[in-house]
Design a protein around this motif. Sequence first.
Motif, PDB file in Angstrom:
ATOM      1  N   ASP A   8      -7.888   4.823  -8.803  1.00 44.77           N
ATOM      2  CA  ASP A   8      -8.609   4.167  -7.699  1.00 44.77           C
ATOM      3  C   ASP A   8      -7.869   4.772  -6.451  1.00 44.77           C
ATOM      4  O   ASP A   8      -8.243   4.217  -5.412  1.00 44.77           O
ATOM      5  N   THR A   9      -7.115   5.892  -6.309  1.00 48.01           N
ATOM      6  CA  THR A   9      -6.810   6.293  -5.167  1.00 48.01           C
ATOM      7  C   THR A   9      -7.757   6.900  -4.264  1.00 48.01           C
ATOM      8  O   THR A   9      -8.916   7.560  -4.776  1.00 48.01           O
ATOM      9  N   VAL A  10      -7.734   6.545  -2.973  1.00 48.77           N
ATOM     10  CA  VAL A  10      -8.768   6.907  -2.008  1.00 48.77           C
ATOM     11  C   VAL A  10      -7.951   8.203  -1.117  1.00 48.77           C
ATOM     12  O   VAL A  10      -6.910   8.189  -0.739  1.00 48.77           O
ATOM     13  N   THR A  49      -3.543   3.047  -3.017  1.00 51.33           N
ATOM     14  CA  THR A  49      -2.978   4.386  -2.555  1.00 51.33           C
ATOM     15  C   THR A  49      -4.005   4.984  -1.588  1.00 51.33           C
ATOM     16  O   THR A  49      -5.084   5.102  -2.256  1.00 51.33           O
ATOM     17  N   VAL A  50      -3.756   5.591  -0.604  1.00 52.30           N
ATOM     18  CA  VAL A  50      -4.468   6.382   0.374  1.00 52.30           C
ATOM     19  C   VAL A  50      -3.902   7.647   0.359  1.00 52.30           C
ATOM     20  O   VAL A  50      -2.737   7.579   1.134  1.00 52.30           O
ATOM     21  N   ALA A  73      -7.330   1.113  -0.054  1.00 54.99           N
ATOM     22  CA  ALA A  73      -6.974   1.072  -1.592  1.00 54.99           C
ATOM     23  C   ALA A  73      -5.301   0.816  -1.582  1.00 54.99           C
ATOM     24  O   ALA A  73      -4.817   0.860  -0.765  1.00 54.99           O
ATOM     25  N   MET A  97       1.097  -1.116   0.019  1.00 53.89           N
ATOM     26  CA  MET A  97       0.196  -0.027  -0.113  1.00 53.89           C
ATOM     27  C   MET A  97       0.867   1.545   0.026  1.00 53.89           C
ATOM     28  O   MET A  97       1.864   1.205   0.737  1.00 53.89           O
TER      29      MET A  97
END
Length: 152
Positions: free
Chosen positions: A45-47, A95-96, A93, A1
């Motif tokens: 799709d980064t959160v 990447t956060v 995700a 992550m």
Amino acid sequence: MNLILWRHAEAEDIAESDLARQLTPRGRKQAQTVAKWLKGHLEADTVVLVSPAARTIETAQALTDQYRIVPEIGPGADPSAVLTAARWPEGVAATVVVVGHQPTLGLVAADLVAGQRTEWTIKKGGLWWLSGRERNGNGQVVVRAVLAPDLV
């Protein structure tokens, strides 16, 4: 992550309440500068998780209008609240991005990188990009980037 710790940009000193403090013109420029850099490096799709403070919301809005407000990571939050919200090390995700405050974000960076809860400073508008990985059965943290808005 990937965990990106992004401190809000420069904010006004006085407002109706701490949560109501908004970005200064310089802060808006800082947020836009760092957001532009981030946009070139983030997956779709980064959160993005954001403190409920106006200054963090404005900082995040320079990047996207798709973010989640997380009251638990507001001003004065415990560093563990940031890690819980991001679900480190598995992640909500791949990447956060956490848009938050000092000293909390600096404490998270120090804990993950050095294994100590020491008050590291993250400059206003700056970020630390950390990645978790496993090597030989051990969890490791890799520093991918440290960025200040005046260096972009």
